[in-house]
Design an enzyme around this catalytic site. Structure first.
Site, mmCIF file in Angstrom:
data_model
loop_
_atom_site.group_PDB
_atom_site.id
_atom_site.type_symbol
_atom_site.label_atom_id
_atom_site.label_comp_id
_atom_site.label_asym_id
_atom_site.label_seq_id
_atom_site.Cartn_x
_atom_site.Cartn_y
_atom_site.Cartn_z
ATOM 1 C CG PHE A 141 -1.870 1.243 1.109
ATOM 2 C CD1 PHE A 141 -3.017 1.183 0.339
ATOM 3 C CD2 PHE A 141 -1.570 2.433 1.742
ATOM 4 C CE1 PHE A 141 -3.857 2.286 0.211
ATOM 5 C CE2 PHE A 141 -2.397 3.539 1.636
ATOM 6 C CZ PHE A 141 -3.552 3.457 0.860
ATOM 7 C CG ASP A 226 5.987 3.832 1.584
ATOM 8 O OD1 ASP A 226 5.956 4.561 2.600
ATOM 9 O OD2 ASP A 226 5.018 3.703 0.816
ATOM 10 C CE LYS A 255 -0.168 7.094 6.471
ATOM 11 N NZ LYS A 255 -1.356 7.839 6.034
#
Length: 401
Positions: A141, A226, A255
């Site tokens: 994801f 990531d 984030k």
């Protein structure tokens, strides 16, 4: 109708149904707790998928934002501003890298990493134009833009959004043999999450990441990590890659970098990689804006103390010890994770992940399901041990039925 029902009905009537949120309407929050429009308090055990590592309304971050709001919030990259150089310098140093390319969202940063790898492949490695390949892992994801869902194996994210962007090879996560077989002279990068968050907090087999690192070096291929969800303290280290002594060629961050205050993301790498860009070839109006830099600089300063990493490690050990006791009791099949991050697979017959999440919501604990039978736990790193234990007790009660 209640205030909650009215708010949800209005949202359902006037917003696209691209999410399926739990039926709670948050009005305020502080630390690890959120309060809804009815005045009910909930323990946040999701932390905005790691965007709120430092908790809701962290005073250091709010004060940094307020101070910058009174000075300048946006210049665009048409001009320099006085927070930009410091942000890039400090973030590069935190990562042990040389250069930073700031963006806003995680998906933007992943797109930037993809473009960077391709340009590096053509300019530096010498891959023929239009032939660059990037290897990714199944169950990944990395976002939901058109390019990113083109290399997703999640049919819910992919269906009806084609035609898809070419140039990607998908291999099973954790399978080194498949990764080696997929590599060709035109491979420019391997893009992976060191821990797959959306997939259910999947941790790769021990030794896998170091072998990926060795293999990419051998084949002159960039290793892109990531760390949008796993990075910046979540796993008990600044980066999840550190648990296996791995330093990638490129970090993709987001984030928690914005402290739960503003969207901030970045690609961080060496001058040899990010130096391939020339003015006008990539950009973002809001990327690296003064407000974002001010907040992110405070995030970096907080991480430099090591206290949040240590807290995540210590509370994480406690979390996994307690969750481990649930396995074998009939309701829980598997528990995975690292630091203050866990995926819990609910046994068939004990409810779906959504049902368990709703029952926990009724007990004033907020988590989120994924892939049908899994729930994820990722509380803010500032959560107290007492609050964490209270949340775990609510989980035990729900699982007892």
């Amino acid at each position: 109708m209640s205030t909650t029902e009215t708010a949800i009905a209005s949202a359902e009537a006037h917003s696209a149904h691209n999410y399926h949120p739990l039926p709670v309407v948050v009005a305020s929050a502080e630390g690890a707790w959120m309060t809804d429009v009815e005045g009910r308090r909930y323990l946040d055990m999701l932390a905005g998928y790691s965007a709120l590592n430092f908790g809701h309304g962290n005073r250091r971050l709010i004060e940094a934002a307020k101070a910058q709001l009174d000075r300048v919030t946006l210049t665009s990259r048409a001009f320099h501003h006085d927070r930009f150089a410091d942000f890039c310098t400090q973030l590069a140093d935190l990562c042990g890298m040389e250069m930073v390319l700031p963006m806003n969202t995680g998906a933007e940063a992943v797109e930037t990493a993809v473009k960077t790898a391709r340009k590096w492949g053509y300019r530096v490695k010498g891959v023929p134009d239009g032939m660059a390949k990037i290897i990714v892992a199944s169950n990944n994801f990395h976002g939901r833009t058109t390019t990113i869902i083109s290399f997703s194996t999640d049919q819910e994210a992919r269906t009806d959004f084609g035609p898809y962007t070419p140039g990607f090879e998908i291999v099973p996560y954790g399978d080194l043999t498949a990764l080696r077989a997929a590599m060709t002279d035109n491979t420019v990068a391997v893009l992976m999450e060191p821990i797959q968050g959306e997939a259910g907090v999947l941790v790769p087999p021990p030794g896998y990441l170091p072998r990926v690192r060795e293999l990419t070096r051998e084949r002159d291929v960039l290793f892109i990590a990531d760390e949008i969800q796993s990075g910046l303290g979540r796993t008990g280290r600044t980066f999840a890659c550190e648990h296996e002594g791995v330093v990638p060629d490129m970090y993709v961050l987001g984030k928690a970098l914005g402290g739960g205050v503003v969207p901030v993301s970045a690609v961080v790498s060496s001058a040899a990689v990010l130096g391939v860009y020339r003015p006008g070839e990539h950009g973002s109006t809001f990327g690296g804006n003064p407000l974002a830099c001010a907040v992110a600089l405070e995030v970096i300063a907080m991480l430099r103390t090591g206290e949040f990493q240590q807290r995540a490690a210590e509370l994480g050990d406690h979390l996994h010890q307690e969750l481990g006791l649930l396995v074998g009791g009939g309701a829980v099949e598997t528990v995975r994770g690292r630091g203050l991050w866990a995926g819990i697979d609910i046994a068939p017959g004990h409810g779906t992940g959504r049902e368990i999440s709703e029952k926990l919501m009724d007990r004033r604990v907020l988590v989120k399901d994924t892939h049908g039978s899994t729930i994820r736990i990722a509380p803010p790193l500032v959560i107290s041990k007492e609050d964490l234990d209270w949340g775990l007790e609510q989980l035990r009660e729900v699982l007892r039925g």
